[in-house]
Design a protein around this motif. Structure first.
Motif, PDB file in Angstrom:
ATOM      1  N   ALA A 131       0.829  -1.206   0.000  1.00 42.12           N
ATOM      2  CA  ALA A 131       0.000   0.000   0.000  1.00 42.12           C
ATOM      3  C   ALA A 131       0.864   1.258   0.000  1.00 42.12           C
ATOM      4  O   ALA A 131       0.596   2.209  -0.748  1.00 42.12           O
ATOM      5  CB  ALA A 131      -0.923  -0.018   1.220  1.00 42.12           C
ATOM      6  N   LEU A 132       1.901   1.267   0.828  1.00 44.83           N
ATOM      7  CA  LEU A 132       2.772   2.438   0.898  1.00 44.83           C
ATOM      8  C   LEU A 132       3.545   2.629  -0.400  1.00 44.83           C
ATOM      9  O   LEU A 132       3.715   3.759  -0.880  1.00 44.83           O
ATOM     10  CB  LEU A 132       3.739   2.296   2.076  1.00 44.83           C
ATOM     11  N   ASN A 170       0.677   7.734   7.615  1.00 45.66           N
ATOM     12  CA  ASN A 170       1.803   7.850   8.547  1.00 45.66           C
ATOM     13  C   ASN A 170       1.789   6.616   9.432  1.00 45.66           C
ATOM     14  O   ASN A 170       0.771   6.300  10.040  1.00 45.66           O
ATOM     15  CB  ASN A 170       1.677   9.107   9.409  1.00 45.66           C
ATOM     16  N   VAL A 171       2.916   5.912   9.486  1.00 44.78           N
ATOM     17  CA  VAL A 171       2.955   4.610  10.155  1.00 44.78           C
ATOM     18  C   VAL A 171       4.043   4.592  11.215  1.00 44.78           C
ATOM     19  O   VAL A 171       5.183   4.999  10.965  1.00 44.78           O
ATOM     20  CB  VAL A 171       3.195   3.473   9.139  1.00 44.78           C
ATOM     21  N   VAL A 172       3.677   4.104  12.406  1.00 43.73           N
ATOM     22  CA  VAL A 172       4.613   3.890  13.506  1.00 43.73           C
ATOM     23  C   VAL A 172       4.553   2.411  13.869  1.00 43.73           C
ATOM     24  O   VAL A 172       3.502   1.902  14.253  1.00 43.73           O
ATOM     25  CB  VAL A 172       4.234   4.743  14.739  1.00 43.73           C
ATOM     26  N   LEU A 173       5.689   1.718  13.721  1.00 39.98           N
ATOM     27  CA  LEU A 173       5.741   0.290  14.043  1.00 39.98           C
ATOM     28  C   LEU A 173       6.812   0.027  15.094  1.00 39.98           C
ATOM     29  O   LEU A 173       7.985   0.324  14.879  1.00 39.98           O
ATOM     30  CB  LEU A 173       6.059  -0.548  12.795  1.00 39.98           C
ATOM     31  N   CYS A 231      13.779 -10.755  12.232  1.00 43.21           N
ATOM     32  CA  CYS A 231      14.151 -10.549  10.817  1.00 43.21           C
ATOM     33  C   CYS A 231      13.114  -9.632  10.174  1.00 43.21           C
ATOM     34  O   CYS A 231      12.210 -10.094   9.469  1.00 43.21           O
ATOM     35  CB  CYS A 231      14.234 -11.884  10.097  1.00 43.21           C
ATOM     36  N   ILE A 232      13.220  -8.346  10.414  1.00 41.58           N
ATOM     37  CA  ILE A 232      12.198  -7.418   9.957  1.00 41.58           C
ATOM     38  C   ILE A 232      12.467  -6.982   8.518  1.00 41.58           C
ATOM     39  O   ILE A 232      13.568  -7.127   7.997  1.00 41.58           O
ATOM     40  CB  ILE A 232      12.103  -6.196  10.884  1.00 41.58           C
ATOM     41  N   SER A 233      11.447  -6.412   7.898  1.00 42.79           N
ATOM     42  CA  SER A 233      11.542  -5.945   6.521  1.00 42.79           C
ATOM     43  C   SER A 233      12.224  -4.577   6.476  1.00 42.79           C
ATOM     44  O   SER A 233      11.657  -3.576   6.915  1.00 42.79           O
ATOM     45  CB  SER A 233      10.146  -5.856   5.891  1.00 42.79           C
ATOM     46  N   LEU A 234      13.430  -4.540   5.906  1.00 45.90           N
ATOM     47  CA  LEU A 234      14.127  -3.256   5.763  1.00 45.90           C
ATOM     48  C   LEU A 234      13.403  -2.360   4.768  1.00 45.90           C
ATOM     49  O   LEU A 234      13.421  -1.128   4.899  1.00 45.90           O
ATOM     50  CB  LEU A 234      15.567  -3.488   5.309  1.00 45.90           C
ATOM     51  N   ASP A 235      12.756  -2.976   3.798  1.00 42.80           N
ATOM     52  CA  ASP A 235      11.989  -2.204   2.821  1.00 42.80           C
ATOM     53  C   ASP A 235      10.830  -1.489   3.505  1.00 42.80           C
ATOM     54  O   ASP A 235      10.583  -0.297   3.280  1.00 42.80           O
ATOM     55  CB  ASP A 235      11.465  -3.143   1.727  1.00 42.80           C
ATOM     56  N   SER A 266      11.988   1.440   5.621  1.00 45.77           N
ATOM     57  CA  SER A 266      12.336   2.629   4.840  1.00 45.77           C
ATOM     58  C   SER A 266      11.112   3.421   4.389  1.00 45.77           C
ATOM     59  O   SER A 266      11.239   4.567   3.961  1.00 45.77           O
ATOM     60  CB  SER A 266      13.166   2.224   3.615  1.00 45.77           C
ATOM     61  N   HIS A 267       9.908   2.815   4.485  1.00 45.47           N
ATOM     62  CA  HIS A 267       8.697   3.484   4.019  1.00 45.47           C
ATOM     63  C   HIS A 267       7.822   4.026   5.156  1.00 45.47           C
ATOM     64  O   HIS A 267       6.778   4.636   4.877  1.00 45.47           O
ATOM     65  CB  HIS A 267       7.862   2.532   3.164  1.00 45.47           C
TER      66      HIS A 267
END
Length: 379
Positions: free
Chosen positions: A221-222, A229-232, A240-244, A247-248
């Protein structure tokens, strides 16, 4: 008596040594077979506690120094005659202050007032209820969504559906357990359809469990231009998180929302006191026995409390931008997610500081949103 304890359970070695020998391991390295001499296991959320871990062991007590319990098969523990204790609500204040810090940062960065926003709270347990209380005291409108509580008739609330919050709340913040079955399962609660229905400009905050939001769908979606606006703080497949995805989004942190010094100490103390009661001991501990004095103890305010003053006070104690920066700068380092959690700085809660203020109404607001505040008339 021998204890096997996650090495990141703060103050655990100091406390449990009065009952026996303590062995500490990283939480992800606690797996079967459990040594035969171990009779008590103290974990955090990274250790899966179930039949596969404990069957055939001598463990008679399991404590989790965490608020959530979805990593523990409580039904199997009960069948096996193993006592279990969790630190319910231990990190609620820390998570709430994390959420408020994120919102105060975004409001300053993007030039809006929180008083003009509606906050939708999904999951109204210890954390959601505390967040609602603080937001309402500060004059911010909230909408509540918790279908299990609504069906059980818990609290006299005007409960709303997730669809209503999607359509009417400017901010969605998630505080649910992670469940995979049943009518109200929360796995991928936020999926393609929810993301598509969200109007542009919404804020999403997830501090509960990563898989409550479909991370792949969120990234798609991003990438496709959805204006959110996303805060995780939590992620699917962590560590093993998504670096992609990182970055968004606007703020990303390594599952530390509940990692205040007070929250950690509170969790350890709750489990320790439960174990002490389990073995018939009268030994107890509390936060005052464990916590060091804060770096900043007092501050004086001559005026009332508005959003800018609250932001300054909050940042004085905890600036969320630093945790975001540390994660982004370090992600190329192997095992950095767990390293950042293990070596997390001693973050304090708002209650660690005493605020002297020359405004009676402001004093009342500060007291009710978590600060220790004293009213002082000006000389």
């Amino acid at each position: 008596m021998k204890f096997l304890i996650d090495e990141n359970v703060l103050y655990a070695n100091k406390l449990f040594q009065c009952f026996g020998e303590v062995k500490s391991l990283p939480g992800r390295e606690i797996f079967a077979p459990i040594p035969k001499q171990v009779s008590a296991l103290i974990v955090r959320s990274v250790t899966k506690v179930n039949k596969a871990l404990l069957d055939g062991s001598q463990v008679k007590f399991v404590g989790s120094a965490t608020s959530g319990t979805d990593h523990v098969d409580k039904e199997w523990l009960q069948q096996a005659g193993i006592s279990f204790s969790a630190a319910l609500g231990c990190n609620a204040i820390a998570v709430v202050e994390y959420v408020l810090s994120a919102l105060l940062y975004l409001s300053q960065r993007d030039g809006f007032s929180l008083h003009d926003k509606v906050v939708g709270i999904i999951g109204v347990g210890h954390i959601g209820r505390e967040l609602q209380k603080r937001l309402n005291i500060f004059g911010i409108r909230t909408l509540l969504c918790d279908p299990p509580l609504a069906e059980a008739g818990i609290y006299d609330e005007n409960w709303q559906s997730l669809e209503t919050l999607v359509n009417n709340a400017d901010i969605l913040t998630f505080h649910t357990p992670l469940t995979y079955t049943g009518r109200h399962s929360t796995w991928h609660l936020v999926d393609d359809s929810v993301l598509a229905a969200l109007p542009d400009g919404r804020i999403i905050i997830n501090t509960c469990r990563g898989a409550v939001i479909d991370n792949v769908a969120l990234l798609q979606a991003l990438k496709s231009g959805k204006n959110l606006n996303v805060v995780l703080d939590v992620w699917e497949l962590e560590p093993c998180i998504s670096l992609d995805l990182l970055s968004h989004i606007d703020i990303g942190t390594p599952h530390i929302a509940g990692y205040s010094l007070e929250g950690k100490a509170r969790g350890t103390a709750q489990v320790f006191n439960s174990y002490s009661a389990h073995v018939g001991s009268e030994i107890r501990t509390n936060l005052q026995d464990l916590l060091p004095p804060p770096t900043i103890r007092y501050i004086h305010l001559s005026n009332g409390v508005d959003e800018e003053i609250l932001r300054l006070l909050a940042n004085l104690i905890y600036d969320i931008r630093k945790d975001d920066m540390h994660l982004r700068r370090s992600m190329t380092i192997p095992d950095v997610f767990d390293r950042l959690r293990k070596n997390y700085h001693p973050r304090r809660e708002w209650s660690s500081i005493v605020v002297e203020i020359e405004d009676y109404v402001g004093c009342s607001i500060l007291q009710n949103i978590g600060f220790r505040a004293n009213y002082r008339t000006c000389n």
